[in-house]
Design a protein around this motif. Structure first.
Motif, PDB file in Angstrom:
ATOM      1  N   CYS A  44      10.659 -14.310   0.749  1.00 42.37           N
ATOM      2  CA  CYS A  44       9.619 -14.739  -0.182  1.00 42.37           C
ATOM      3  C   CYS A  44       8.301 -14.021   0.118  1.00 42.37           C
ATOM      4  O   CYS A  44       7.881 -13.942   1.269  1.00 42.37           O
TER       5      CYS A  44
ATOM      6  N   CYS B 200       5.803 -17.179   1.472  1.00 46.59           N
ATOM      7  CA  CYS B 200       6.030 -17.974   2.690  1.00 46.59           C
ATOM      8  C   CYS B 200       7.060 -17.335   3.621  1.00 46.59           C
ATOM      9  O   CYS B 200       7.376 -17.898   4.673  1.00 46.59           O
TER      10      CYS B 200
ATOM     11  N   CYS C 279       8.831 -22.767  -1.214  1.00 46.15           N
ATOM     12  CA  CYS C 279       7.470 -22.943  -1.745  1.00 46.15           C
ATOM     13  C   CYS C 279       7.426 -22.891  -3.277  1.00 46.15           C
ATOM     14  O   CYS C 279       6.358 -23.052  -3.866  1.00 46.15           O
TER      15      CYS C 279
HETATM   16 ZN   LIG Z   1       8.283 -19.141  -0.539  1.00 50.32          ZN
END
Ligand SMILES: [Zn+2]
Length: 428
Positions: free
Chosen positions: A9, A12, A56
């Motif tokens: 990601c 995050c 997230c």
């Molecule tokens: Zn994330």
């Protein structure tokens, strides 16, 4: 380099990524001004492989290659010709001036375009502004729809035709950055650099991005474009700020759910754990592929019906939404849909990337007299209807993006499948 990075990601660094949507070969730049039809149909193309981070809620194109995208020169995504948008921008600037006492301050805007918003913000409070944008090489163009000068415009603004570099905000009392983060492979790095500068000046920051719920919940498939690496949800935007050591004061959805903004100050510890997305977000992701299928067949059938009935079509809005609608439905300019209307006079006479339509001014519809005008953005419906009347065009408006629901195909968050495969759009 990007392929390796994109396995985690962008916000995050989570590794639990769910495939959401795959579209091969879309035009890389939707808003480049293309003077000739031949160059418009031969534009560079790239692949979209959209995934969602379960930690997230961030969505991003893991096939994104920054080497394909450049914003220098004839790139134009200015929205300020629309009165509806002008009112939103003005209200936002007034709110920021009052909330952060932006009077006689130093304001920096990252990705300022031609500086329209920065001039507004500085003009309202007598502040000095510096804007950074690699595509900003021409002065702003006057237009009848732009608000008349009311003493709110400032000349105390400098625009630097270059990308923002870390440290450029170090004397800023306020930093704003609108519709930039979604273009960056490492948005947290920019936030971190701004956070370090604001630590010294005790200033605040305003960041605005497209709202991922526009794509996920309102099913605005046409807002998935190659230029956008990222689609922020409320949770992923808050996570991005936290990762960068910024403390979020407020996050809100705005402009009919199309934008998401956050205001922040320096001060939180960096690398906080991700803010988890809501159950509704998970459900929207899970049902997305099925809803995309229904949306595409709905529009294929509708266009086929118009063609069968000999309906003369035009499309209003040569921005990203219009470009993607035409490309995903493969509507070309030879028989399906010859003209696209846009009120930005810089675009008149140019052509649509990928499908080649000529972009015309609203007054040109008087000659063509379409039966139906497809409208890409419901926020502009009122002003489009007025413009059609003004030019004696009796066309019916067909909204491409109904608000909140589409053809009864909205997800029921309580009844979503736990796992699905990605929507896959293949060319005929
Ligand atoms: Zn994330």
């Amino acid at each position: 380099m990007p392929a390796a990075q994109n396995r985690t990601c962008l916000i995050c660094a989570g590794t639990d990524l769910l495939p959401v949507l795959a579209i091969p070969g879309v035009p890389v730049l939707c808003n480049r001004l293309l003077a000739h039809r031949e160059e418009a149909v031969a534009v560079a193309r790239g692949d979209i492989d959209l995934v969602a981070c379960r930690s997230c809620g961030h969505l991003f194109n893991r096939a994104f290659d920054p080497a394909l995208v450049g914003y220098e020169g004839s790139y134009d995504n200015a929205l300020h010709f629309s009165g509806r948008y002008q009112r939103y921008a003005t209200a936002t600037a007034r709110r920021l001036v009052n909330r952060y006492d932006l009077r006689g301050r130093r304001i920096v805007e990252i990705g300022c375009g031609r500086g329209d918003f920065l001039r507004l913000l500085c003009g309202l409070g007598g502040s000095r502004g510096v804007g950074y944008d690699p595509s900003a090489q021409e002065p702003p163009l006057a237009h009848p729809l732009a608000q008349p000068s009311t003493g709110t415009e400032s000349d105390d603004v400098t625009i630097i035709g270059d990308i923002y570099r870390a440290g450029a905000t170090q004397d800023a009392d306020f930093v704003c950055c609108r519709h930039v983060l979604e273009h960056l492979l490492d948005p947290v790095a920019v936030l971190r650099a701004v956070g370090e500068d604001l630590e010294r000046t005790k200033g605040a920051a305003f960041f605005e991005v497209p709202d991922a719920s526009l794509v996920l919940d309102q099913l605005s498939l046409w807002d998935v474009i190659y230029e956008h690496v990222s689609y922020f949800s409320g949770s992923s935007l808050v996570t991005a700020f936290a990762q960068a050591g910024l403390s979020v004061r407020d996050v809100q959805s705005a402009f009919g759910g199309q934008f998401l903004w956050a205001e922040a100050v320096a001060g939180a510890g960096a690398n906080a754990s991700p803010t988890p997305p809501s159950p509704a977000h998970h459900a929207s992701v899970a049902s997305f592929a099925e809803r995309v299928d229904r949306l595409l067949s709905h529009w294929r059938n509708r266009i086929a019906g118009y063609r069968r009935d000999g309906v003369r079509l035009a499309l209003w809005g040569a921005g990203s939404k219009g470009v993607m609608f035409l490309n995903l439905l493969q509507l070309n300019d030879t028989n399906d849909l010859p003209y696209v209307v846009d009120i930005n006079p810089r675009k008149a006479g140019c052509h649509i990337a990928g499908t080649g339509q000529r972009i015309v001014a609203p007054s040109d519809l008087r000659r063509y007299q379409p039966d139906v005008v497809l409208v890409m953005n419901p926020e502009y419906r009122g002003e489009i209807a007025r413009s059609l009347r003004e030019h004696q065009v009796r066309a019916r408006i067909d909204l491409v993006l109904p608000r909140r629901s589409h053809d009864g195909a909205d997800a029921d968050p309580g009844d979503a499948p736990g796992n699905t495969s990605a929507a896959r759009i293949a060319w005929a």
